[in-house]
Design a protein around this motif. Structure first.
Motif, PDB file in Angstrom:
ATOM      1  N   THR A 109      -0.070  -7.380  -0.210  1.00 14.43           N
ATOM      2  CA  THR A 109      -0.753  -6.178  -0.682  1.00 14.43           C
ATOM      3  C   THR A 109      -2.267  -6.378  -0.631  1.00 14.43           C
TER       4      THR A 109
ATOM      5  N   TYR B 159      -4.755  -4.447   1.904  1.00 12.84           N
ATOM      6  CA  TYR B 159      -5.784  -3.630   1.237  1.00 12.84           C
ATOM      7  C   TYR B 159      -7.164  -3.963   1.803  1.00 12.84           C
TER       8      TYR B 159
ATOM      9  N   LEU C  89       0.867  -1.177   0.000  1.00 16.80           N
ATOM     10  CA  LEU C  89       0.000   0.000   0.000  1.00 16.80           C
ATOM     11  C   LEU C  89       0.908   1.233   0.000  1.00 16.80           C
TER      12      LEU C  89
END
Ligand code: G1P
Length: 277
Positions: free
Chosen positions: A267, A271, A31
């Motif tokens: 990721t 997220y 991120l």
């Protein structure tokens, strides 16, 4: 008390080329946050505020990240973007960062020995920033390890079970369960990246260690091992032979952000997590 955390961060990150050609792999973001910042936050949660970073050529961005950028601060002061710097500013005020350079890449053991000048004669933590850990509501992995250290007062390695066919990516331990209430094993053997048929178990070391300072003399006397490199696993085996290494099955989730698959997994995971906050 563990007061210092060492971050070996001199490696080339070849698995992420070309991204890592001019950018340290520790600065790749999951991120909006670079990997090494997650590591520093984990250390702070364990009440450690002195960061010792072993860098190498081309790693200047790490030093700049943990410093004030006056021009940027001036530009975004009072704007809607300012809160984006809150976390990093807070780390900079809470911690000190010291650096030393590893001139030759001779393995993780050698990188840790290079950090001796920043650590001195006290027990210390080690975080490999490309192993990204999420505590899943528990204490941070390093904080859990500090509690284990306080109980056993010897070197501690974090472990998790991996599929047997993956043992050749890790240091692998064998040990006797000491206490199933805290998932600790007294290590009897450890091997760096064994082929599955030679692996003593499927319990793999992940990139979190607490080391007692006698490790430095042991590393100095450790011959190059797997891949011709000086391995921390081989040095720790010397301590283990005297019953002085505890392996700890931590609570939480760990991502191998040194590989593209693990990086993408991390990721997606972070997220989803942020979306649900
Ligand atoms: C290093 C260690 C290995 C450990 C791993 C954890 O390997 O040598 O024992 O299991 O970190 O990530 P590397 O991944 O740097 O090759």
């Amino acid at each position: 008390m563990i007061k210092k955390c060492l971050f070996p961060a001199a490696g080339y990150g070849t698995r992420f080329l070309p991204a890592t050609k001019a950018t340290p792999k520790e600065m790749l973001p999951v991120l909006t946050k670079p990997l090494i910042q997650y590591g520093v936050e984990e250390a702070v949660e364990a009440n450690i505020h002195t960061m010792a970073i072993v860098t190498g050529r081309g790693k200047r961005a790490i030093e700049d990240h943990f410093d004030i950028s006056y021009e940027l601060e001036h530009q975004i002061k009072g704007t809607s973007k300012e809160p984006l710097l809150t976390e990093i500013r807070s780390l900079i005020t809470q911690c000190t960062f010291s650096y030393t350079r590893q001139v030759e890449m001779k393995g993780l053991g050698h990188a840790i020995l290079t950090g001796e000048t920043l650590i001195g004669n006290e027990p210390f933590a080690v975080i490999l920033a490309d192993d990204l850990c999420d505590n899943n509501g528990n204490d941070s992995v390093l904080k859990q390890m500090v509690s284990v250290y306080e109980k056993y007062q010897c070197s501690i390695v974090a472990i998790e079970e991996v599929p047997l066919e993956e043992t050749n990516k890790y240091g692998v331990i064998a040990g006797n369960l000491v206490d199933n209430t805290d998932d600790t094993y007294r290590v009897t053997d450890m091997v760096e990246k064994p082929e599955p048929r030679n692996a003593p178990t499927n319990m793999a070391i992940i990139g979190r260690y607490i080391l007692t300072p006698d490790i430095f003399d042991i590393i100095r006397n450790t011959k190059p091992g797997k891949g011709g490199e000086i391995q921390i696993t081989d040095a720790l085996l010397e301590q283990a032979k005297e019953g002085k290494v505890i392996a700890f099955k931590f609570k939480g989730k760990r991502f191998d952000c040194g590989s593209v698959n693990g990086f993408v997994e991390a990721t997606n995971y972070f997220y989803e997590k942020e979306k649900n906050v």
